[in-house]
Structures are given as C-alpha cells and as structure tokens.
Design a protein around this motif. Sequence first.
Motif, PDB file in Angstrom:
ATOM      1  N   ASP A 242       4.175  -1.306   4.801  1.00 37.34           N
ATOM      2  CA  ASP A 242       4.239  -1.920   3.472  1.00 37.34           C
ATOM      3  C   ASP A 242       5.217  -1.172   2.573  1.00 37.34           C
ATOM      4  OD1 ASP A 242       2.475  -3.966   4.041  1.00 37.34           O
ATOM      5  OD2 ASP A 242       0.723  -2.864   3.299  1.00 37.34           O
ATOM      6  N   TYR A 243       5.223   0.151   2.665  1.00 39.59           N
ATOM      7  CA  TYR A 243       6.137   0.977   1.870  1.00 39.59           C
ATOM      8  C   TYR A 243       7.592   0.632   2.201  1.00 39.59           C
ATOM      9  CZ  TYR A 243       8.406   5.244   0.141  1.00 39.59           C
ATOM     10  OH  TYR A 243       9.230   6.144  -0.492  1.00 39.59           O
TER      11      TYR A 243
ATOM     12  N   LYS B  90       4.752  -4.661  -1.870  1.00 33.10           N
ATOM     13  CA  LYS B  90       4.528  -3.692  -2.953  1.00 33.10           C
ATOM     14  C   LYS B  90       3.111  -3.804  -3.493  1.00 33.10           C
ATOM     15  CE  LYS B  90       6.230  -1.673  -7.193  1.00 33.10           C
ATOM     16  NZ  LYS B  90       5.013  -0.983  -7.369  1.00 33.10           N
ATOM     17  N   GLN B  91       2.611  -5.019  -3.628  1.00 32.61           N
ATOM     18  CA  GLN B  91       1.233  -5.200  -4.097  1.00 32.61           C
ATOM     19  C   GLN B  91       0.231  -4.623  -3.101  1.00 32.61           C
ATOM     20  OE1 GLN B  91       1.098  -9.413  -4.738  1.00 32.61           O
ATOM     21  NE2 GLN B  91       1.954  -9.276  -6.808  1.00 32.61           N
TER      22      GLN B  91
ATOM     23  N   PHE C   5       0.842  -2.205  -0.921  1.00 37.20           N
ATOM     24  CA  PHE C   5       1.006  -0.755  -0.957  1.00 37.20           C
ATOM     25  C   PHE C   5       0.292  -0.157  -2.167  1.00 37.20           C
ATOM     26  CE2 PHE C   5       3.305   2.962  -2.554  1.00 37.20           C
ATOM     27  CZ  PHE C   5       3.193   3.811  -1.470  1.00 37.20           C
ATOM     28  N   ASP C   6       0.512  -0.744  -3.335  1.00 42.92           N
ATOM     29  CA  ASP C   6      -0.124  -0.241  -4.557  1.00 42.92           C
ATOM     30  C   ASP C   6      -1.650  -0.307  -4.457  1.00 42.92           C
ATOM     31  OD1 ASP C   6       2.338   0.315  -5.688  1.00 42.92           O
ATOM     32  OD2 ASP C   6       2.408  -1.539  -6.870  1.00 42.92           O
TER      33      ASP C   6
ATOM     34  N   LEU D 297      10.585   0.750  -1.286  1.00 46.78           N
ATOM     35  CA  LEU D 297      10.267   1.694  -2.349  1.00 46.78           C
ATOM     36  C   LEU D 297      10.975   3.033  -2.189  1.00 46.78           C
ATOM     37  CD1 LEU D 297       6.455   0.971  -2.637  1.00 46.78           C
ATOM     38  CD2 LEU D 297       8.279   0.209  -4.157  1.00 46.78           C
TER      39      LEU D 297
ATOM     40  N   GLN E 144       8.826  -8.863  -0.227  1.00 43.79           N
ATOM     41  CA  GLN E 144       8.961  -7.527  -0.792  1.00 43.79           C
ATOM     42  C   GLN E 144       7.927  -7.305  -1.890  1.00 43.79           C
ATOM     43  OE1 GLN E 144      12.878  -6.732  -2.259  1.00 43.79           O
ATOM     44  NE2 GLN E 144      12.368  -4.707  -3.007  1.00 43.79           N
TER      45      GLN E 144
ATOM     46  N   ALA F 174       8.511  -3.022   1.186  1.00 41.79           N
ATOM     47  CA  ALA F 174       8.668  -3.149  -0.267  1.00 41.79           C
ATOM     48  C   ALA F 174       9.936  -2.455  -0.757  1.00 41.79           C
ATOM     49  CB  ALA F 174       7.454  -2.561  -0.982  1.00 41.79           C
TER      50      ALA F 174
END
Length: 162
Positions: free
Chosen positions: A62-63, A102-103, A105-106, A68, A98, A66
């Motif tokens: 996921d990182y 990010k969602q 991952f967060d 990041l 993407q 995204a």
Amino acid sequence: MRLLVERSIDESGVARKADARGPARAARSVTVNLAESPLTWLRSRGLVSARQFEAGERLRSDYERAQLAPRVTMRWEAMPVARGRRAADAPLDPTDSQLAAKQRFDAAIAEAGRGLADILWRVVCAGEGVAVAERALGWPVRSGKLVLGLALDRVADHYRLP
C-alpha cells in the motif's frame, strides 16, 4: 547478496507467490530480491510469523502503490496543459488506486497506534534494519523486534488476516 525470485502479478498489481504446482507463467511478473527487505530477513530467521510477514508486505504494498516514498529523480509525467496563472500551480491528480492505497495505508498505521507506528514505518516501509531503527528512535538494544511484532499483529488484525 542477491536472492532473486520471479513473482506473478495479479490483476490488482499485487505480487503473488507461486503455488505448490510450481511457478506458473503469468501475463505480468516482477523479479524480487528477497534479501532487500529487513522484514524478509526477520521472517527467514523465524523472528516474525507468517501472519506478521503478510501484514507487513500488505502495508509495504500500500505504501508503494500510494507513492508515498520521496522522489529521488525527476518526474517524467506530462505537465497539464492549461492557461493562466492558477492552472500552472495546480498539481496533477493522483489516480483512484493511488488514493485508495493511501487510505488503506493511513488506516493501517492508525490501527498500529502512535507508539508502534514509528518502528513499523521505519522497518517495513523505509527498509531500515531493526538495529538502525532502534538507534534512531533512542530505544534500548533488542527492544525493536518485540515492538515491531506487536505492531505487525495489530496491522494483521486490521487487514483481517487469519
């Protein structure tokens, strides 16, 4: 050391291991160096369970999806064609996948918790060794493995891994 293996990529872009019948030639594949990841190193020595390892790999996926990580080279995407001062300052729109990554991952980092997210991010996403992360965080020697295990358990619960 380089320990290269070929992994097939499914339709969502996630690398999958070959099953017991042997490696099947997929439409898309990627070559992975298993020696690069500190999490793989911990798994190969039995210091993290298969469930914890899978949670860490999903978090790292996921990182990376995204995007990041900091960029170290020039962006080669085309700049938007627009007129006027405001249009030149507008950033490019990220893709839906993407944003979804990010969602995810967060949410996973939030599930790990404040004190555990630091080492989780450093080891799983940034690729730092546990000893380096312990020194950077000012923790006692050998405490990082225990805390990382707790963080990975929480992330595994978040991803609903068996």
